[in-house]
Design a protein around this motif. Structure first.
Motif, short mmCIF file in Angstrom:
data_model
loop_
_atom_site.label_atom_id
_atom_site.label_comp_id
_atom_site.label_asym_id
_atom_site.label_seq_id
_atom_site.Cartn_x
_atom_site.Cartn_y
_atom_site.Cartn_z
N ALA A 1 -0.30 3.79 2.78
CA ALA A 1 -0.37 4.59 2.28
C ALA A 1 -0.49 5.88 3.44
CB ALA A 1 -1.20 4.79 0.93
N LEU A 2 -1.02 5.60 4.17
CA LEU A 2 -0.75 6.76 5.35
C LEU A 2 0.30 7.54 6.36
CD1 LEU A 2 -5.09 6.63 7.56
CD2 LEU A 2 -4.25 8.25 5.98
N LEU A 3 0.62 5.55 6.22
CA LEU A 3 2.42 5.49 7.65
C LEU A 3 3.07 6.38 6.20
CD1 LEU A 3 3.32 4.70 9.43
CD2 LEU A 3 3.88 2.72 8.40
N ALA A 4 2.76 5.91 5.20
CA ALA A 4 3.92 6.88 3.80
C ALA A 4 3.60 8.13 4.14
CB ALA A 4 3.66 6.74 2.59
N MET A 5 2.62 8.25 3.96
CA MET A 5 2.36 10.07 4.06
C MET A 5 2.67 10.65 5.57
SD MET A 5 -1.42 11.13 2.72
CE MET A 5 -1.78 9.87 2.09
N PHE A 6 2.36 9.80 6.67
CA PHE A 6 3.46 10.16 7.57
C PHE A 6 4.54 10.77 7.92
CE2 PHE A 6 4.81 9.01 12.39
CZ PHE A 6 3.77 9.62 12.70
N GLN A 7 4.67 9.65 7.30
CA GLN A 7 6.93 9.56 7.86
C GLN A 7 7.24 10.65 6.89
OE1 GLN A 7 7.73 5.67 7.35
NE2 GLN A 7 7.14 5.20 8.80
N ASN B 1 12.69 2.06 -7.31
CA ASN B 1 13.84 2.42 -6.48
C ASN B 1 15.05 1.80 -5.60
OD1 ASN B 1 15.50 5.38 -6.21
ND2 ASN B 1 14.43 6.46 -4.86
N GLY B 2 14.92 0.72 -6.09
CA GLY B 2 15.21 -0.13 -5.11
C GLY B 2 15.33 -0.79 -4.15
N SER B 3 16.16 -0.23 -3.44
CA SER B 3 16.02 -0.16 -2.20
C SER B 3 16.60 1.13 -1.46
CB SER B 3 17.77 -1.03 -0.91
OG SER B 3 18.66 -0.66 -1.90
N ASN B 4 16.88 2.39 -1.87
CA ASN B 4 16.68 3.59 -1.96
C ASN B 4 15.32 3.63 -0.65
OD1 ASN B 4 19.46 3.38 -3.15
ND2 ASN B 4 18.30 3.33 -4.66
N VAL B 5 14.68 5.12 -0.35
CA VAL B 5 14.44 5.94 0.15
C VAL B 5 14.00 6.54 -0.40
CG1 VAL B 5 13.32 7.62 1.73
CG2 VAL B 5 15.28 6.21 2.37
N LEU B 6 11.94 6.50 -1.18
CA LEU B 6 10.66 7.48 -1.45
C LEU B 6 10.68 8.22 -0.85
CD1 LEU B 6 8.86 4.54 -3.52
CD2 LEU B 6 10.38 6.23 -4.76
N ARG B 7 10.56 9.13 -1.39
CA ARG B 7 10.63 10.63 -0.64
C ARG B 7 9.90 11.68 -1.68
NH1 ARG B 7 15.14 13.87 -1.09
NH2 ARG B 7 16.80 12.94 -2.15
N LYS B 8 9.81 12.86 -0.77
CA LYS B 8 9.29 14.20 -1.44
C LYS B 8 7.61 13.82 -1.82
CE LYS B 8 13.02 16.53 -2.06
NZ LYS B 8 13.93 17.56 -3.52
N PHE B 9 6.54 12.70 -1.97
CA PHE B 9 5.42 12.96 -2.68
C PHE B 9 4.12 13.58 -2.05
CE2 PHE B 9 6.93 9.12 -0.02
CZ PHE B 9 5.84 8.59 1.06
N ALA B 10 3.73 13.16 -2.18
CA ALA B 10 2.46 14.53 -1.85
C ALA B 10 1.97 13.72 -0.46
CB ALA B 10 1.44 14.18 -2.96
N SER B 11 1.35 14.45 0.50
CA SER B 11 1.06 14.38 1.81
C SER B 11 -0.34 15.41 2.47
CB SER B 11 2.64 14.29 2.92
OG SER B 11 1.88 14.30 4.08
N GLY C 1 1.18 -1.11 0.34
CA GLY C 1 0.19 -0.16 -0.08
C GLY C 1 0.39 1.36 0.14
N ALA C 2 1.85 0.75 1.11
CA ALA C 2 2.66 1.91 0.71
C ALA C 2 3.74 2.81 -0.50
CB ALA C 2 3.70 2.36 2.16
N TYR C 3 3.46 1.37 -0.73
CA TYR C 3 4.52 1.89 -2.23
C TYR C 3 3.29 1.81 -3.30
CZ TYR C 3 9.62 0.99 -1.30
OH TYR C 3 10.79 0.79 -0.62
N ALA C 4 2.77 1.88 -3.17
CA ALA C 4 1.33 2.10 -4.17
C ALA C 4 0.94 3.58 -3.92
CB ALA C 4 0.41 1.11 -4.25
N TYR C 5 0.87 3.42 -3.53
CA TYR C 5 0.76 5.53 -2.61
C TYR C 5 1.77 6.21 -3.37
CZ TYR C 5 0.08 10.05 -0.89
OH TYR C 5 -0.61 11.02 -0.41
N ALA C 6 3.37 5.78 -3.27
CA ALA C 6 4.21 6.75 -3.08
C ALA C 6 4.59 7.09 -4.70
CB ALA C 6 5.40 6.09 -1.84
#
Lengths: 294, 407
Positions: free
Chosen positions: B266-272, B189-199, B79-84
């Motif tokens: 997905a919510l956790l992704a946005m929170f973090q 993004n492999g094992s790297n962090v996904l960031r800067k997505f809408a929150s 869920g987190a990845y599909a969102y991010a």
């Protein structure tokens, strides 16, 4: 010849890892055979044994610390059984499993606190880490020692189970818990002995496993633990030779996958194997047929 | 004895409580500055809400359908990845996917796209478009998770108790290693962090989303499907004999639970504000399972209370144990990590001595709450008597044992 030169190191590593998994898998398979419980804490106990070794070796001579590791792990295993599993003996199976998960969570957090979250370097045991060459492939002594030691220990264990009184009691308890209690077998004693054997083998496995790797972390135990459990299921849960065969199969296949350059999937393979075996032959390779009665 | 409260009064009370709570969160969100010491409250509120949703979804499986599944962390990860993946603004893609040529494979962001379509960042319509994008994407994340869960469920749900636990745990690990695979790098993004997505900007958003999801699960449990789930939990063979299609209902419960785990992810992704596959280990599943156990297996209210307690303890109240000072006690052994040890001991005590958890299988109700406070003085007054009775009982037991031995 070129083929052998390329694959032999991987196969040797596989046999070695397989032997180490086998030593953990026996603990799982015996506990499951008797209590019908997946001891989720077994992998973490394996990690704690490694950590004890790290801290012991800094102050004591190596051979003393090896003996102490074995003793402390056995004591720990018995304590876990006494504190976390015995009070729940008549509780539903889900509660015991949750208790096991709780113990695993506790041990990991404890290790996190003690190590401060840092990777600790495992002490070098010179004799185990000596380099030797077999058919042109250079490897460590531990690679050869592991399978030999595993086989010896397994033969001793099978002898114990088939020929001694306590072994007979174990077989009886694993067949039918209540009836064997009625026949005057001290169930708690049998279970305690099972945990002693399991913890002892896990401690031996941990010494062999971690001397192959340099570092040890609070989470280092969970993956080998899960893989050993899969090995136990693959071989047929409750069967000791089955667990050993399963562990060798997993160890070798995993290293061949690593050799093919698919390291990320080497962990995943284990679980694919688990699902395949549960689909095709749920009782495992050597498992006894088990019919669910209403 | 118990005073029943009429249905109408029940609904009014609930609506008032919900409005008061939402207003309180809204006000707190504005009043509390991120730098103040009370910002912990908002962090715990948001994280607790997200964990509550995931715990409730796990309770639907473990507590109501009796399927001991340990794959929740894996589904949250999906869920987190599909969102991010679909929510990173195109102009940020090059920096996020810095190791991959051309900023990865995907070049659009649904929230940002809808924002531009509906009037840009400054307009009111733009904001609505932005949130609409987030919500659509969250539903998408849930659906993807549900589809994968459906496929996993086909082989896995034929297994029973412990085997099911291990197989789901295994699948969660497979999912994790899949997302870390370099071959999928241009997308994940492999094992790297996904960031800067809408929150989201306001704490009220996760509370609303999680609230709606939990309400849906409650409705589901009280429906005929829910009764079928419970019958499977209580006795599979009897349920089958009564005409409940075991596999269909197990699959349904599994898929729905995973849908909400995906939304929770997905919510956790946005929170973090960033997401990485590494922390979604079996340990995360264990934590969620322990929340369910603390709250009481088979109680939605319990899972929610458990989630807030768990998050508040680990993120806020027990922080002092790590810093070396707790409730005015100072000690050297209170170094980083000690809080988790204490916490694990408390959890073990709950598991061993208080296995029903906080709520058992009871749910919240207004009449239950009123009765609790009404009978509280009476029960407190009764406590000394109870203790006395317990002691005399023990003495009595000992006495009878002695008599038996003497005989």
């Amino acid at each position: 010849m070129e083929f052998i030169a390329k694959w032999l190191p991987y196969i040797l590593a596989g046999i070695s890892v397989g032997g180490q998994f086998a030593l953990i898998a026996i603990g799982y398979t015996m506990v499951y055979g008797i209590l019908r419980l997946i001891n989720f804490a077994h992998g973490d106990m394996f990690m704690i044994a490694g950590l004890v070794m790290v801290y012991m070796a800094t102050v004591l001579p190596l051979w003393v610390s090896v003996i102490l590791v074995l003793i402390i792990t056995v004591v720990l295993g018995c304590t876990i059984e006494r504190v976390a599993y015995r009070p729940l003996r008549s509780a539903p199976r889900m509660s015991i499993m949750i208790s096991a998960i709780g113990v695993s969570y506790f041990l990991q957090n404890m290790a996190l606190y003690i190590t401060g979250g840092l990777t600790r370097t495992y002490p070098t045991i010179d004799w185990l880490q000596k380099n030797i060459t077999i058919m042109g492939a250079s490897t460590k002594m531990v690679t050869i020692i592991t399978p030999v030691l595993t086989i010896v220990l397994v033969i001793a264990l099978v002898f114990l189970i088939k020929r001694t009184k306590i072994g007979m009691a174990m077989r009886a308890v694993s067949r039918d818990f209540d009836t064997s209690a009625l026949m005057g077998i001290d169930i708690n004693r049998v279970i305690a002995v099972t945990f002693i054997i399991g913890s002892f083998l896990a401690a031996v496995g941990s010494i062999l496993y971690f001397s192959n790797y340099t570092g040890i972390m609070p989470t280092s135990g969970s993956m080998p633990g899960l893989k050993a459990f899969v090995a136990a299921v693959f071989g047929g849960i409750g069967s000791i030779p089955g667990a050993v065969v399963g562990a060798f199969v997993i160890g070798i296949c995993e290293n061949i996958i690593k050799g093919l350059g698919l390291t990320t999937f080497s962990d995943a393979f284990t679980f694919v194997l688990l699902i395949v075996i549960l689909m095709v032959k749920p009782t495992g390779l050597f498992g006894e047929k088990n019919i669910d009665k209403v | 004895m118990t005073d029943r409260i009429s249905n109408k009064k029940n609904i009014t009370l609930s609506i008032i409580a919900i409005i008061v709570m939402l207003a309180a969160i809204y006000v707190l969100d504005i009043v509390i500055k991120p730098t103040s010491s009370w910002s912990n409250l908002m962090t715990c509120l948001e994280k607790g809400t997200i964990y509550a949703l995931v715990a409730v979804s796990m309770n639907l499986l473990n507590g109501f359908t009796g399927l001991f599944s340990l794959g929740q962390a894996g589904f949250m990860l999906i869920g987190a990845y599909a969102y991010a993946i679909f929510a990173i603004a195109p102009e940020d893609r090059a920096t996020v996917y810095q190791y991959y040529e051309g900023g990865g494979l995907i070049h659009f962001s649904l929230p940002h796209m809808l924002q531009d379509m509906m009037g840009g960042a400054d307009a009111f319509g733009g904001t609505i478009g932005y949130y609409l994008g987030i919500i659509l994407l969250m539903i998408f994340a849930g659906l993807i998770t549900a589809v994968i869960a459906f496929l996993i469920g086909i082989p896995v749900l034929r297994l029973k108790s412990d085997y099911l636990a291990i197989a789901t745990l295994g699948f969660a690990e497979i999912i994790r290693s899949f997302f870390q695979w370099e071959g999928l790098g241009p997308v994940t993004n492999g094992s790297n962090v996904l960031r800067k997505f809408a929150s989201y900007d306001s704490s009220i958003f996760p509370v609303l989303v999680a609230g709606i999801c939990v309400a849906f699960i409650v409705l589901l449990i009280n429906s005929s499907y829910g009764r079928a789930f419970k019958s499977i939990r209580d006795d599979e063979i009897a349920a089958e004999a009564m005409g409940v299609n075991l596999f269909k209902h197990k699959e349904l419960s599994f898929v729905i639970s995973s849908f909400f785990a995906g939304v929770g992810g997905a919510l956790l992704a946005m929170f973090q504000n960033n997401i990485n596959a590494a922390p979604f280990t079996s340990n995360m599943t264990y934590e969620i399972l322990l929340i369910v156990v603390i709250g009481g297996i088979g109680s939605i209210t319990g899972s929610i209370i458990g989630a807030y307690l768990f998050v508040c303890c680990s993120e806020w109240w027990l922080r002092g144990l790590d810093a070396g000072e707790f409730l005015g006690i100072e000690a050297d052994f209170m170094s980083p990590g000690f809080r988790k040890v204490v916490f694990a001991v408390v959890i073990m005590c709950i598991v061993l001595f208080y296995s029903r958890g906080i709520m058992g299988t009871n749910e919240f109700s207004w009449s239950g709450l009123f009765n609790f406070f009404k009978t509280l003085p009476k029960r407190i007054a009764a406590v000394p008597g109870k203790i006395k009775a317990k002691f005399s009982n023990k003495k009595h037991k000992k006495h009878t044992e002695n008599v038996k031995e003497a005989q």
